[in-house]
Design an enzyme around this catalytic site. Structure first.
Site: not given
Ligand code: NAD
Length: 347
Positions: A152, A231
């Site tokens: 992000c 942010h």
């Molecule tokens: P999150 O924790 O909100 O969601 C992750 C999901 O994956 C959960 O539903 C969890 O149950 C599932 N999960 C966990 N272990 C797993 C496995 N072994 N196999 C399959 N599913 C599994 O995470 P998020 O914030 O959505 O982040 C996901 C990606 O996006 C990361 O790379 C993060 O860096 C990126 N990201 C996050 C944000 C943010 O602010 N949240 C912003 C931009 C990018």
């Protein structure tokens, strides 16, 4: 034939990308994965989204084993199949699992099954053939098997800096990221009463920007603060061609996925940006555009200063949609951005 999409990891990013896929005329959401029953999966089920069970022996979330009724079946959800069944029925997956899981899935499943995959910003640049921000380097991603949508923060930096670089040329940039402590639902992370500087120079954001804006001279610093809503970036760019504040306001207003906000309209904080997003009826109260405060754009000789706010939960969502199209060989980046924007109500 619509592009068949699967979402691996239905969390903050996964559930939003699933919503967005469901709004595209040229895509079909085949399903999402679930480790166990929880409120997110309950919501997906209520929305009629097919749910595929995933069990790789790893506990998905903290303390799950404390809950006795985590099986989907015990909670009235009949899975549409297993993870592998989902993979057998899609053209492309969006892997939105927490960082460091995607690499294993790529080697174990996506590569052998010849499935295209979109990865997220928690993964390293090397996981994919290119890192991606649609309005900066769409062409680079066309037809690629593996594309990484950058984080992000990096997405926010790339969108505005690319516009400035195209119009005025950039000698160098220094940017400081004031980062939210955690996402609003997250009860595990902080700080809740401290400002935590990133004691690493440069912070990882600068090098990450260069994976998209190749060769841009940029140095970044960062800190985390106790908020969950957005942010803020403080950016200083040395530009090659002189510009006025009015020029920069016009530039940002004319650039997709950026919007200027105004103190005079009482948008004085990240809290008010989020309230505005809710007031205009945005799905989940999201604000995928980068918001630049008009009154905080300043010019001193060839130095440009501005402050921008990034809604971390949603700004990468349109990028995921465009990355899906690019991976499937859709060549017209401008058209893809337009289609995505129209479907999501983005400026
Ligand atoms: P999150 O924790 O909100 O969601 C992750 C999901 O994956 C959960 O539903 C969890 O149950 C599932 N999960 C966990 N272990 C797993 C496995 N072994 N196999 C399959 N599913 C599994 O995470 P998020 O914030 O959505 O982040 C996901 C990606 O996006 C990361 O790379 C993060 O860096 C990126 N990201 C996050 C944000 C943010 O602010 N949240 C912003 C931009 C990018």
């Amino acid at each position: 034939m619509p592009i068949k999409v699967g979402i691996i990891g239905y969390g903050t990013i996964g559930k939003r990308v699933a919503d967005a896929v469901r709004l595209q005329k040229d895509m079909k959401l085949i399903g999402v994965t679930a480790h166990c029953y929880n409120y997110k999966i309950h919501a997906a089920h209520t929305l009629g989204i097919p749910i595929y069970e995933i069990d790789d022996g790893v506990e998905a979330e903290n303390h799950l084993s404390k809950y006795p009724s985590e099986s989907l079946k015990d909670n009235g959800i009949k899975p549409a199949g297993k993870f592998e069944d989902l993979l057998d029925n899609v053209d492309v997956v969006v892997d939105a699992t927490p960082k460091n899981i995607a690499d294993k899935y790529k080697e174990q499943f996506y590569k052998p099954k010849k499935i295209k995959a979109i990865f997220e910003g928690g993964e390293k640049h090397s996981i994919a053939e290119c890192s991606f921000v649609a309005q900066c380097n769409y062409e680079e991603a066309v037809g690629k098997e593996f594309i990484r949508v950058v984080s992000c923060n990096t997405t926010g930096l790339c969108r505005t800096l690319h516009a400035v670089n195209q119009a005025y040329g950039i000698e160098s940039v220094h940017a400081t990221m004031v980062r939210r402590a955690a996402d609003p639902w997250d009860i595990y992370h902080g700080p809740i009463n401290a400002i935590v500087p990133v004691l690493e120079l440069p912070s990882h954001h600068g090098p990450d920007v260069r994976t998209v804006l190749h060769g841009l001279e940029i140095f970044t610093t960062a800190m985390s603060v106790p908020t969950t809503i957005m942010h803020v970036h403080s950016i200083i760019a040395d530009v090659k061609k002189e510009a006025s504040v009015k020029d920069i306001v016009e530039l940002f207003n004319d650039t997709t996925r950026i919007r200027t906000v105004k103190n005079t309209e009482r948008v004085r904080s990240t809290a008010e940006i989020m309230e505005f997003a809710r007031d205009i009826g945005r799905l989940r109260g999201d604000m995928p555009e980068i918001c630049v405060w008009e009154e905080a754009i300043g010019i001193h000789k060839k130095k440009l200063f501005y402050l921008q706010a990034i809604h971390q939960e949603s700004n990468v969502v349109p990028e995921n949609i465009d990355a899906i199209r690019a991976s499937m060989g859709f060549k017209d980046g401008v058209k893809s951005i337009k289609m995505t924007n129209e479907s999501l109500g983005i400026k």
